[in-house]
Every structure is written in C-alpha cells, then in structure tokens.
Design a protein around this motif. Structure first.
Motif, PDB file in Angstrom:
ATOM      1  N   GLU A 275       0.670  -1.060   0.112  1.00  0.00           N
ATOM      2  CA  GLU A 275      -0.066   0.085  -0.209  1.00  0.00           C
ATOM      3  C   GLU A 275       1.040   1.437  -0.090  1.00  0.00           C
ATOM      4  OE1 GLU A 275      -3.206  -0.500  -0.393  1.00  0.00           O
ATOM      5  OE2 GLU A 275      -3.861  -2.265   0.525  1.00  0.00           O
ATOM      6  N   ILE A 276       1.967   0.907   0.403  1.00  0.00           N
ATOM      7  CA  ILE A 276       3.028   2.309   0.583  1.00  0.00           C
ATOM      8  C   ILE A 276       4.240   2.215  -0.172  1.00  0.00           C
ATOM      9  CG2 ILE A 276       1.860   2.783   2.942  1.00  0.00           C
ATOM     10  CD1 ILE A 276       4.603   1.641   4.057  1.00  0.00           C
ATOM     11  N   LYS A 277       4.353   1.258  -1.051  1.00  0.00           N
ATOM     12  CA  LYS A 277       5.823   1.222  -1.636  1.00  0.00           C
ATOM     13  C   LYS A 277       5.873   2.607  -2.637  1.00  0.00           C
ATOM     14  CE  LYS A 277       3.994  -1.877  -5.292  1.00  0.00           C
ATOM     15  NZ  LYS A 277       3.719  -0.968  -6.246  1.00  0.00           N
ATOM     16  N   GLU A 278       4.867   3.175  -3.231  1.00  0.00           N
ATOM     17  CA  GLU A 278       4.933   4.209  -3.931  1.00  0.00           C
ATOM     18  C   GLU A 278       5.691   5.421  -3.408  1.00  0.00           C
ATOM     19  OE1 GLU A 278       4.916   3.784  -7.280  1.00  0.00           O
ATOM     20  OE2 GLU A 278       3.496   2.222  -7.511  1.00  0.00           O
ATOM     21  N   PHE A 279       5.527   5.433  -1.901  1.00  0.00           N
ATOM     22  CA  PHE A 279       5.861   6.604  -1.179  1.00  0.00           C
ATOM     23  C   PHE A 279       7.470   6.673  -0.797  1.00  0.00           C
ATOM     24  CE2 PHE A 279       1.431   6.606  -0.904  1.00  0.00           C
ATOM     25  CZ  PHE A 279       1.013   7.783  -1.070  1.00  0.00           C
ATOM     26  N   CYS A 280       7.856   5.144  -0.483  1.00  0.00           N
ATOM     27  CA  CYS A 280       9.126   4.908  -0.208  1.00  0.00           C
ATOM     28  C   CYS A 280      10.257   4.610  -1.164  1.00  0.00           C
ATOM     29  CB  CYS A 280       8.828   3.641   0.613  1.00  0.00           C
ATOM     30  SG  CYS A 280       7.643   3.680   2.020  1.00  0.00           S
ATOM     31  N   CYS A 281      11.648   4.978  -0.874  1.00  0.00           N
ATOM     32  CA  CYS A 281      12.653   4.540  -1.702  1.00  0.00           C
ATOM     33  C   CYS A 281      12.914   3.323  -1.595  1.00  0.00           C
ATOM     34  CB  CYS A 281      13.779   5.666  -1.243  1.00  0.00           C
ATOM     35  SG  CYS A 281      14.421   5.333   0.268  1.00  0.00           S
ATOM     36  N   GLU A 282      13.829   2.912  -2.566  1.00  0.00           N
ATOM     37  CA  GLU A 282      14.382   1.662  -2.676  1.00  0.00           C
ATOM     38  C   GLU A 282      14.988   0.989  -1.527  1.00  0.00           C
ATOM     39  OE1 GLU A 282      13.889  -1.984  -4.896  1.00  0.00           O
ATOM     40  OE2 GLU A 282      12.880   0.023  -5.365  1.00  0.00           O
ATOM     41  N   ASP A 283      15.896   2.090  -0.854  1.00  0.00           N
ATOM     42  CA  ASP A 283      16.815   1.725   0.352  1.00  0.00           C
ATOM     43  C   ASP A 283      15.842   1.153   1.440  1.00  0.00           C
ATOM     44  OD1 ASP A 283      18.989   2.012  -1.147  1.00  0.00           O
ATOM     45  OD2 ASP A 283      19.640   3.966  -0.346  1.00  0.00           O
ATOM     46  N   SER A 284      14.635   2.265   1.508  1.00  0.00           N
ATOM     47  CA  SER A 284      13.966   1.934   2.628  1.00  0.00           C
ATOM     48  C   SER A 284      13.187   0.385   2.500  1.00  0.00           C
ATOM     49  CB  SER A 284      13.064   2.958   3.045  1.00  0.00           C
ATOM     50  OG  SER A 284      11.993   3.089   1.949  1.00  0.00           O
ATOM     51  N   LEU A 285      12.623   0.240   1.347  1.00  0.00           N
ATOM     52  CA  LEU A 285      12.262  -1.090   1.185  1.00  0.00           C
ATOM     53  C   LEU A 285      12.885  -2.127   1.357  1.00  0.00           C
ATOM     54  CD1 LEU A 285      10.125   0.075  -2.260  1.00  0.00           C
ATOM     55  CD2 LEU A 285       9.129  -0.365   0.299  1.00  0.00           C
ATOM     56  N   ASN A 286      14.298  -1.944   0.814  1.00  0.00           N
ATOM     57  CA  ASN A 286      15.054  -3.072   1.049  1.00  0.00           C
ATOM     58  C   ASN A 286      15.576  -3.304   2.325  1.00  0.00           C
ATOM     59  OD1 ASN A 286      15.488  -3.833  -1.671  1.00  0.00           O
ATOM     60  ND2 ASN A 286      17.130  -2.274  -1.952  1.00  0.00           N
ATOM     61  N   ASN A 287      15.746  -2.252   3.275  1.00  0.00           N
ATOM     62  CA  ASN A 287      15.724  -2.249   4.736  1.00  0.00           C
ATOM     63  C   ASN A 287      14.814  -3.014   5.332  1.00  0.00           C
ATOM     64  OD1 ASN A 287      18.366  -1.032   5.084  1.00  0.00           O
ATOM     65  ND2 ASN A 287      17.427   1.174   5.144  1.00  0.00           N
TER      66      ASN A 287
END
Length: 227
Positions: free
Chosen positions: A167-179
């Motif tokens: 639901e929130i991946k469009e708001f988050c940078c790749e680094d934060s998603l990988n974290n």
C-alpha cells in the motif's frame, strides 16, 4: 493557531522517543485534522498519471465518508467516532513536523477500502531510511498505550507490516524497502492519554510486555495525545 502543542518530549532510550501533545482547541483541532486529511496535493508528486488517478479515486471516497459521517462542521468535542482518527492524524503530523520524517497520508486515505481498514493506521520513514508503522488507539476513560503496543506486537508477529508494504511502496525509496525486507523497521505507538502524569505513563510503558518485545527494532516512537 496550530492544532496541537508539544508538552513533553523524553528520550527513553537512544532509539525510543516519547512525545506528549495537547490539542489546542477541540474545534480548531477537528477542523485542522479534516483539512489535513482533505489535502490531496501529495498526489501531484507522482509523475505517472495512472498512479495519480489511482490515489485520487481512493482519497476522494474516504474524504467524503469522513466529512459526512465522522467529522462534521458542528462538532466541538472528540467522541469515540472521531477519537482514533484524531489520535492517528495528530500523531502522524507530530512525527512529520517535530522529527522531519516522511509525510505519508493516513492509511484510510491511501488504502483500497474506504473505511475500516485492517492493518496499520499510518506510516512514515525516518532519516535512516527505516519505514515506521503506526497504530493508534483511543479509549474515552483510560490511557490506551497498552492496546496500541498489544496490536503493534500482534501485527508484527503476523507480518501485517509485510502486507501493508504494497500500500505504501510508491511513497518509499528503494533503500527503505530493502531495509524492511532485511528486517529493519520501526513502529509508532499512538494513543489517547488522560490526566496521568507523563512519568507514570512512561514507567507504565517500560513495564509493558509488548513494548519490551518490540524495543529490539530500529526505532520506537510513543505519541501520547491528551484527548
């Protein structure tokens, strides 16, 4: 006039912060909460038209429902209907304004179901690119931190944060998603607080079983809202 003022800020541990806020005037608070929820300017940051359209449809439906059924023009008090919504939004604004963390709209606004969503109530991202998952609880007669921490710990155990990422991946940078994929995450416990002193609330939080399970994570923020 701002919708709230910070009355206490305590660093419980290097990665755990407690903030207590006081709504300045209930009518102003309700007005400002609805104004904040209704502001869809954030949609324009997405450069793809289909993403803008996707969020526009979701947001408009929920905003219309909130205006008609939860926050009304004549309201001058926080009730059980408005309580959790107000606690969620004031806590989200506190994290954004006081800590300069990422502004992600309330879950009710961006999730596919208009109201009554399962999952976390709000989200943010800290300066270390760690995604924070927020849960708000309102009780009319007692401090609600126990309920907030219980639900966060249960959601974390059942991997609700993993479900909410979509639901929130469009708001988050790749680094934060990988974290997050690597188990690095944080949580925001947002709750109504009563006349209990800040010291007693903080001591109660420190004794809470669910809090002590969650404190191993990268960041914990506790936001007490005097309603």
């Amino acid at each position: 006039m701002s919708a709230y003022k910070v009355i206490d800020r305590i660093q419980i541990e290097p990665h755990i912060l407690f903030i207590r806020i006081e709504p300045t005037d209930i009518k102003i608070t309700l007005r400002d909460v609805f104004k904040s929820l209704s502001d869809t300017a954030w949609i324009s940051v997405f450069d793809k038209k289909y993403i803008q359209d996707y969020f526009q449809v979701r947001a408009e439906e929920t905003i219309s429902y909130i205006a008609a059924n939860i926050i009304k023009q004549s309201d001058d008090k926080i009730t059980s209907d408005t309580g959790e919504l107000v606690v969620s939004e004031l806590s989200r604004l506190t994290v954004i304004n006081e800590l300069k963390y990422l502004d992600i709209p309330l879950a009710e606004i961006i999730k596919s179901q208009a109201v009554g969503n399962d999952g976390f109530d709000f989200f943010s991202k800290n300066l270390n690119k760690i995604i924070l998952f927020g849960e708000a609880k309102f009780k009319s007669s007692q401090n609600a931190y126990g309920s907030a921490f219980e639900q966060i710990e249960r959601f974390e155990r059942t991997k609700q944060d993993v479900s909410d990422i979509k639901e929130i991946k469009e708001f988050c940078c790749e680094d934060s998603l990988n974290n997050h994929s690597n188990g690095k995450k944080g949580f925001i416990a947002s709750f109504a607080s009563k006349s209990t002193s800040t010291l007693n609330i903080v001591n109660g939080i420190k004794r809470n079983t669910h809090y002590n399970i969650l404190k191993k994570h990268q960041e914990i923020i506790c936001v007490a809202v005097n309603v």
